[in-house]
Design an enzyme around this catalytic site. Structure first.
Site, PDB file in Angstrom:
ATOM      1  N   GLU A 101     -18.186 -33.666  53.469  1.00 44.34           N
ATOM      2  CA  GLU A 101     -18.247 -33.948  52.023  1.00 44.34           C
ATOM      3  C   GLU A 101     -19.523 -33.389  51.423  1.00 44.34           C
ATOM      4  O   GLU A 101     -20.376 -34.143  50.947  1.00 44.34           O
ATOM      5  CB  GLU A 101     -18.266 -35.461  51.787  1.00 44.34           C
ATOM      6  CG  GLU A 101     -17.178 -36.244  52.442  1.00 44.34           C
ATOM      7  CD  GLU A 101     -17.526 -37.733  52.550  1.00 44.34           C
ATOM      8  OE1 GLU A 101     -18.698 -38.118  52.402  1.00 44.34           O
ATOM      9  OE2 GLU A 101     -16.589 -38.508  52.786  1.00 44.34           O
ATOM     10  N   PRO A 102     -19.734 -32.085  51.442  1.00 36.54           N
ATOM     11  CA  PRO A 102     -20.977 -31.560  50.878  1.00 36.54           C
ATOM     12  C   PRO A 102     -20.952 -31.583  49.352  1.00 36.54           C
ATOM     13  O   PRO A 102     -19.935 -31.270  48.738  1.00 36.54           O
ATOM     14  CB  PRO A 102     -21.018 -30.120  51.391  1.00 36.54           C
ATOM     15  CG  PRO A 102     -19.579 -29.749  51.569  1.00 36.54           C
ATOM     16  CD  PRO A 102     -18.836 -31.008  51.923  1.00 36.54           C
ATOM     17  N   ARG A 131     -24.528 -31.455  47.167  1.00 36.23           N
ATOM     18  CA  ARG A 131     -25.722 -30.706  46.794  1.00 36.23           C
ATOM     19  C   ARG A 131     -25.694 -29.255  47.278  1.00 36.23           C
ATOM     20  O   ARG A 131     -25.986 -28.335  46.519  1.00 36.23           O
ATOM     21  CB  ARG A 131     -26.942 -31.419  47.402  1.00 36.23           C
ATOM     22  CG  ARG A 131     -28.290 -30.885  46.967  1.00 36.23           C
ATOM     23  CD  ARG A 131     -29.415 -31.505  47.787  1.00 36.23           C
ATOM     24  NE  ARG A 131     -29.396 -32.953  47.771  1.00 36.23           N
ATOM     25  CZ  ARG A 131     -29.990 -33.710  46.850  1.00 36.23           C
ATOM     26  NH1 ARG A 131     -30.665 -33.131  45.875  1.00 36.23           N
ATOM     27  NH2 ARG A 131     -29.920 -35.019  46.908  1.00 36.23           N
ATOM     28  N   ARG A 138     -34.540 -35.795  38.120  1.00 37.12           N
ATOM     29  CA  ARG A 138     -34.911 -35.793  39.540  1.00 37.12           C
ATOM     30  C   ARG A 138     -36.419 -35.848  39.781  1.00 37.12           C
ATOM     31  O   ARG A 138     -36.862 -36.596  40.655  1.00 37.12           O
ATOM     32  CB  ARG A 138     -34.287 -34.596  40.268  1.00 37.12           C
ATOM     33  CG  ARG A 138     -32.746 -34.628  40.237  1.00 37.12           C
ATOM     34  CD  ARG A 138     -32.120 -33.617  41.178  1.00 37.12           C
ATOM     35  NE  ARG A 138     -32.305 -34.025  42.549  1.00 37.12           N
ATOM     36  CZ  ARG A 138     -33.249 -33.566  43.353  1.00 37.12           C
ATOM     37  NH1 ARG A 138     -34.059 -32.624  42.952  1.00 37.12           N
ATOM     38  NH2 ARG A 138     -33.356 -34.036  44.566  1.00 37.12           N
ATOM     39  N   TYR A 179     -37.073 -39.213  41.812  1.00 31.31           N
ATOM     40  CA  TYR A 179     -37.245 -39.019  43.258  1.00 31.31           C
ATOM     41  C   TYR A 179     -38.537 -38.276  43.595  1.00 31.31           C
ATOM     42  O   TYR A 179     -38.679 -37.807  44.732  1.00 31.31           O
ATOM     43  CB  TYR A 179     -36.106 -38.173  43.834  1.00 31.31           C
ATOM     44  CG  TYR A 179     -34.707 -38.561  43.477  1.00 31.31           C
ATOM     45  CD1 TYR A 179     -34.154 -39.772  43.902  1.00 31.31           C
ATOM     46  CD2 TYR A 179     -33.906 -37.699  42.744  1.00 31.31           C
ATOM     47  CE1 TYR A 179     -32.849 -40.097  43.595  1.00 31.31           C
ATOM     48  CE2 TYR A 179     -32.596 -38.021  42.434  1.00 31.31           C
ATOM     49  CZ  TYR A 179     -32.070 -39.218  42.858  1.00 31.31           C
ATOM     50  OH  TYR A 179     -30.779 -39.528  42.560  1.00 31.31           O
ATOM     51  N   CYS A 237     -41.169 -40.137  25.381  1.00 34.06           N
ATOM     52  CA  CYS A 237     -42.356 -41.000  25.335  1.00 34.06           C
ATOM     53  C   CYS A 237     -42.506 -41.813  26.609  1.00 34.06           C
ATOM     54  O   CYS A 237     -42.341 -43.040  26.612  1.00 34.06           O
ATOM     55  CB  CYS A 237     -42.269 -41.913  24.124  1.00 34.06           C
ATOM     56  SG  CYS A 237     -42.042 -40.971  22.623  1.00 34.06           S
ATOM     57  N   GLU A 238     -42.746 -41.137  27.712  1.00 35.37           N
ATOM     58  CA  GLU A 238     -42.989 -41.769  29.010  1.00 35.37           C
ATOM     59  C   GLU A 238     -43.952 -40.861  29.768  1.00 35.37           C
ATOM     60  O   GLU A 238     -43.763 -39.646  29.784  1.00 35.37           O
ATOM     61  CB  GLU A 238     -41.699 -41.824  29.851  1.00 35.37           C
ATOM     62  CG  GLU A 238     -40.538 -42.487  29.204  1.00 35.37           C
ATOM     63  CD  GLU A 238     -40.216 -43.839  29.827  1.00 35.37           C
ATOM     64  OE1 GLU A 238     -40.842 -44.200  30.839  1.00 35.37           O
ATOM     65  OE2 GLU A 238     -39.335 -44.514  29.268  1.00 35.37           O
ATOM     66  N   TYR A 254     -27.008 -32.847  40.880  1.00 36.55           N
ATOM     67  CA  TYR A 254     -27.671 -34.066  40.424  1.00 36.55           C
ATOM     68  C   TYR A 254     -28.612 -33.768  39.251  1.00 36.55           C
ATOM     69  O   TYR A 254     -29.660 -34.379  39.104  1.00 36.55           O
ATOM     70  CB  TYR A 254     -28.402 -34.749  41.600  1.00 36.55           C
ATOM     71  CG  TYR A 254     -27.482 -35.022  42.761  1.00 36.55           C
ATOM     72  CD1 TYR A 254     -26.484 -35.979  42.648  1.00 36.55           C
ATOM     73  CD2 TYR A 254     -27.566 -34.284  43.939  1.00 36.55           C
ATOM     74  CE1 TYR A 254     -25.595 -36.207  43.700  1.00 36.55           C
ATOM     75  CE2 TYR A 254     -26.677 -34.507  44.991  1.00 36.55           C
ATOM     76  CZ  TYR A 254     -25.697 -35.476  44.858  1.00 36.55           C
ATOM     77  OH  TYR A 254     -24.816 -35.691  45.894  1.00 36.55           O
TER      78      TYR A 254
END
Ligand SMILES: *Cc1c(COP(=O)(O)O)cnc(C)c1O
Length: 455
Positions: free
Chosen positions: A308-309, A311, A347, A351, A377-378, A406
């Site tokens: 089940e690839p 990425r 991402r 991560y 604004c972060e 992703y």
């Protein structure tokens, strides 16, 4: 089209060309590895499959996801080169990139699909997949989703708990269907590129603990209403070496052999996805080693095998193009403020993922470090920190590389920012594959109850 680029080095012999990569090399720097597809630099301009990316950005605006159909195709073929045959199936894990055009391409290439919700089921159907080509994974399938999956005759449901099996048995009895169900076991293996994408250890929510799998499998097999389809594992994502895979597969094979010896049918073993891609170094997980690992564990067996690839099919086949809004210096630090943000590609924020960031046009200039940040604004809103980049000015264009997986699927409308659109290059032409969102589309989602105005 015959382009040389490092995108497709999996099947090439000396897969280790350029590490670490600064900017994508000019095509002539790359020897004749194989017919290449994807991103490369020509005359100092970043290109994809014969088109300049700045021209694509001009035509479609930024921020913009750009995918190469040829690179996705090459990725799929690289996978089939090491994993194919009568009893071997590839199910593309569509949560990595579920745009209907990407799904249609995978469908045309001959893949099946791994889905994790009935929303994904609807997408897969819309793209042309038949329910029999689908594997339904996920730790929290609702009874409604399971009922729909059973009545649609989805190819295989990968169940993750005793409770889920009991729900499936009850639904199967009520419907008169006999769903094919595999058990996802948790082999208690640590693997994966980041804690948030590591799924194979016993302290994560995923799968059935190995020591319970046997009893649950027998319970399922003896229910009379489930067709036992086999066992499944998926230990995590962005896995660069095969040690973890081999350990998980050996564990699963032992469980399967024990069940078979006791007379139970274990037709298929699902080996999961998780193969790593190049985000930084110019090196991708070694597919030849992956194929060897499969043969090492399963070479002498009759099990049907599935993978089940997600990425590895799409990540390197896409980038996010973003335009510089302005450049500012706080104290000694250079900030390049761009129009792409964490809502477009989360991402890096989620991560701590590293994506290479390349100027579309390379000028001879002295590189200096910069943080590439978005307008949200972060403080966590950045695409890259401390990157060596040339002098940049407003309107310059940058590409955030390896953003095909992703990326767009995790877009949001945070800060009421319309989602970045997507384009796919097919045979040398850029096609829009998602509509540009308007602010009015976002406002139209909300409802102001009239009773608010009588307060
Ligand atoms: C996410 C997922 C995959 C795909 O993982 P990649 O790392 O994208 O290859 C495969 N199987 C299951 C069950 C998943 O949840």
């Amino acid at each position: 089209m015959h382009l040389y680029c490092y995108q497709q080095q999996h099947v090439a012999s000396a897969a280790t060309l350029i590490a670490p990569l600064k900017y994508l090399p000019a095509p002539h720097l790359i020897s004749d590895l194989m017919t290449m597809a994807g991103f490369y630099r020509e005359n100092d301009q970043l290109c994809v499959d014969g088109l300049r990316l700045d021209a694509i950005a001009d035509q479609f605006g930024t921020p913009l996801y750009v995918y190469s159909a040829a690179a996705i195709t090459a990725n799929y073929h690289a996978m089939t080169a090491v994993f194919s045959g009568k009893n071997r199936r590839i199910h593309y894990a569509m949560k990595a990139n579920s745009n209907l055009a990407v799904l249609r391409l995978m469908q045309n290439l001959g893949a099946g699909v791994d889905i994790v919700s009935m929303g994904e089921f609807a997408r897969a159907i819309a793209a042309g997949f038949a329910p029999e080509q689908m594997v339904f994974s996920g730790v929290g399938k609702t009874p409604d989703e399971l009922r729909a999956a059973i009545s649609a005759k989805i190819g295989q449901i990968n169940a993750e708990s005793q409770a889920e099996i009991d729900t499936i048995i009850a639904l199967a009895k009520a419907s008169g269907e006999q769903p094919a169900v595999a058990l996802r076991i948790n082999p208690d293996i640590q693997a994966g590129g980041h804690a948030k994408i590591s799924t194979g250890s016993s302290d994560t929510k995923f799968g059935i603990p190995g020591h319970l799998a046997r009893d649950i499998y027998i319970h399922m097999a003896e229910s009379g209403v489930i067709r036992p389809a086999g066992l499944a594992v998926h230990i995590g994502s962005q896995i660069m070496d095969c040690t973890g895979f081999i350990a998980a597969w050996q564990y699963m094979r032992q469980c399967a052999d024990d069940l078979v010896n006791d007379g139970y049918s274990v037709p298929c073993l699902d080996l999961g996805g998780g193969i790593g891609v190049d985000y930084m170094t110019g090196q991708t997980a070694d597919l030849l080693a992956f194929g060897d690992a499969v043969n090492q564990v399963f070479g002498q067996s009759d099990y049907h095998l599935a993978i089940e690839p997600g990425r590895s099919m799409v990540a390197e086949a896409g980038c996010l193009i973003t335009q510089v809004i302005n450049v500012k210096t706080n104290e000694d630090k250079r900030f390049v403020v761009v129009d792409g943000a964490m809502n477009d590609l989360i991402r890096p924020t989620l991560y701590e993922a590293h994506h290479r960031i390349e100027p579309l046009a390379v000028h001879p200039s002295h590189d200096l470090p910069a943080d590439i940040v978005g307008p949200v604004c972060e403080t966590g809103d950045y695409l890259g920190l401390g990157r060596d980049l040339p002098a940049l000015a407003a309107n310059d264009l940058l590409a955030v590389m390896s953003a095909g997986a992703y990326g767009a699927v995790m877009r949001s409308n945070y800060n009421t920012r319309p989602m970045a659109a997507e384009v796919m290059v097919i045979d040398g032409t850029a096609h829009r594959i998602s509509k540009p969102q308007q602010v009015s589309d976002l406002l139209a989602m909300d409802i102001i109850p009239a009773s608010l105005d009588t307060i």
